[in-house]
Design an enzyme around this catalytic site. Structure first.
Site, PDB file in Angstrom:
ATOM      1  N   SER A   1       5.998  -1.938  -2.170  1.00  0.00           N
ATOM      2  CA  SER A   1       6.007  -2.891  -3.301  1.00  0.00           C
ATOM      3  C   SER A   1       4.959  -2.491  -4.339  1.00  0.00           C
ATOM      4  O   SER A   1       3.940  -3.171  -4.480  1.00  0.00           O
ATOM      5  CB  SER A   1       5.797  -4.326  -2.817  1.00  0.00           C
ATOM      6  OG  SER A   1       4.779  -4.453  -1.857  1.00  0.00           O
TER       7      SER A   1
ATOM      8  N   GLY B   1       0.836  -1.194   0.000  1.00  0.00           N
ATOM      9  CA  GLY B   1       0.000   0.000   0.000  1.00  0.00           C
ATOM     10  C   GLY B   1       0.871   1.244   0.000  1.00  0.00           C
ATOM     11  O   GLY B   1       2.100   1.164   0.117  1.00  0.00           O
ATOM     12  N   LEU B   2       0.253   2.377  -0.114  1.00  0.00           N
ATOM     13  CA  LEU B   2       0.973   3.648  -0.162  1.00  0.00           C
ATOM     14  C   LEU B   2       1.699   3.935   1.145  1.00  0.00           C
ATOM     15  O   LEU B   2       1.350   3.387   2.197  1.00  0.00           O
ATOM     16  CB  LEU B   2      -0.011   4.791  -0.448  1.00  0.00           C
ATOM     17  CG  LEU B   2      -0.708   4.785  -1.811  1.00  0.00           C
ATOM     18  CD1 LEU B   2      -1.808   5.842  -1.823  1.00  0.00           C
ATOM     19  CD2 LEU B   2       0.292   5.037  -2.932  1.00  0.00           C
ATOM     20  N   SER B   3       2.680   4.814   1.072  1.00  0.00           N
ATOM     21  CA  SER B   3       3.337   5.300   2.281  1.00  0.00           C
ATOM     22  C   SER B   3       2.296   5.984   3.162  1.00  0.00           C
ATOM     23  O   SER B   3       1.501   6.791   2.690  1.00  0.00           O
ATOM     24  CB  SER B   3       4.430   6.307   1.897  1.00  0.00           C
ATOM     25  OG  SER B   3       5.029   6.861   3.053  1.00  0.00           O
ATOM     26  N   GLY B   4       2.261   5.614   4.451  1.00  0.00           N
ATOM     27  CA  GLY B   4       1.288   6.196   5.363  1.00  0.00           C
ATOM     28  C   GLY B   4      -0.057   5.509   5.377  1.00  0.00           C
ATOM     29  O   GLY B   4      -0.976   5.942   6.084  1.00  0.00           O
ATOM     30  N   SER B   5      -0.197   4.424   4.634  1.00  0.00           N
ATOM     31  CA  SER B   5      -1.492   3.738   4.573  1.00  0.00           C
ATOM     32  C   SER B   5      -1.791   2.941   5.840  1.00  0.00           C
ATOM     33  O   SER B   5      -2.955   2.650   6.138  1.00  0.00           O
ATOM     34  CB  SER B   5      -1.552   2.806   3.354  1.00  0.00           C
ATOM     35  OG  SER B   5      -0.524   1.828   3.416  1.00  0.00           O
ATOM     36  N   GLY B   6      -0.740   2.570   6.586  1.00  0.00           N
ATOM     37  CA  GLY B   6      -0.943   1.813   7.821  1.00  0.00           C
ATOM     38  C   GLY B   6      -0.308   0.442   7.831  1.00  0.00           C
ATOM     39  O   GLY B   6      -0.581  -0.379   8.711  1.00  0.00           O
ATOM     40  N   LYS B   7       0.565   0.175   6.880  1.00  0.00           N
ATOM     41  CA  LYS B   7       1.188  -1.160   6.762  1.00  0.00           C
ATOM     42  C   LYS B   7       1.983  -1.525   8.014  1.00  0.00           C
ATOM     43  O   LYS B   7       1.827  -2.621   8.560  1.00  0.00           O
ATOM     44  CB  LYS B   7       2.113  -1.202   5.533  1.00  0.00           C
ATOM     45  CG  LYS B   7       1.420  -0.941   4.216  1.00  0.00           C
ATOM     46  CD  LYS B   7       2.386  -1.030   3.041  1.00  0.00           C
ATOM     47  CE  LYS B   7       3.527  -0.020   3.124  1.00  0.00           C
ATOM     48  NZ  LYS B   7       3.062   1.387   3.124  1.00  0.00           N
ATOM     49  N   THR B   8       2.833  -0.615   8.466  1.00  0.00           N
ATOM     50  CA  THR B   8       3.676  -0.882   9.639  1.00  0.00           C
ATOM     51  C   THR B   8       2.827  -1.006  10.896  1.00  0.00           C
ATOM     52  O   THR B   8       3.049  -1.900  11.726  1.00  0.00           O
ATOM     53  CB  THR B   8       4.718   0.240   9.810  1.00  0.00           C
ATOM     54  OG1 THR B   8       5.578   0.255   8.665  1.00  0.00           O
ATOM     55  CG2 THR B   8       5.556   0.019  11.068  1.00  0.00           C
TER      56      THR B   8
END
Length: 202
Positions: free
Chosen positions: A107, A33-40
């Site tokens: 990715s 997903g985009l940077s800041g989407s909440g992946k981490t």
């Protein structure tokens, strides 16, 4: 050169034995997903949830990887691909160790994710699309990366000057702007838990 390489995989305990020891099936949970989407946020929250329920995980996060094993790579298309290739190979090692691996990487293209999937294995690659909209990701951007990208200070920035290709058929889509973090983590846990449960009858 490869003729001088002799692997020792046949001399160590196999994956099944390690999965039995850990009482789980090892899988790679791949957050894209985009940077800041909440992946981490989701991957670290899911790790805690799994750990509290007796499952052993390892989180691989973009910034951590790029500050260490991949600190020689840039953000060109070629280096992004090499970044993911190396990560996928590391995931494969964790997979064979019986560990559930939680990956948080932008990715951005189908090609890059397909490469990771082919290295890891179709049956072990669990793709999660964190589909949080771009405007929400920009609002959350405490590092100011989106602003820098829009001002031309960061080239090849996904979502601004570089495309993000939406996964066509992920295992799950989750939008972190529509519900609290704990609810998103619980939703992920309930969906993924059956996939990592070891069938002791086999």
């Amino acid at each position: 050169m490869t003729t001088n390489i002799h692997t020792t995989f046949d001399k160590i305990y196999d994956r099944r034995k390690k999965e039995e020891f850990l009482n789980q099936l090892s899988k790679v949970i791949w957050f894209t997903g985009l940077s800041g989407s909440g992946k981490t946020t989701l991957s670290s929250g899911l790790e805690k949830k799994f750990f509290a329920n007796g499952h052993f995980c390892q989180v691989l996060d973009s910034d951590n990887i790029r500050s260490g094993i991949n600190n020689n790579l840039t953000f060109t298309e070629a280096d992004r691909k090499e970044n993911i290739r190396r990560i996928a190979e590391v995931c494969k090692l964790y997979l064979n160790s019986g560990v559930i691996t939680l990956c948080a990487f932008i990715s951005p293209t189908n090609d890059i994710r397909d490469m990771a999937r082919s290295i890891i294995g179709e049956e072990d690659f669990i793709e999660i699309h964190v589909s949080t909209p771009l405007d929400i990701c920009e609002e959350r951007d405490v590092k100011g990366l989106y602003a820098k990208a829009r001002n031309g200070k960061i080239p090849n920035f996904t979502g601004i000057s570089s495309p993000f290709e939406v996964p066509e058929d992920p295992f799950m889509r989750i939008d972190t702007s529509t519900q609290p973090e704990d609810a998103s983590v619980e939703q992920l846990f309930e969906k993924i838990l059956p996939v990592v449960k070891l069938d002791t009858k086999k």
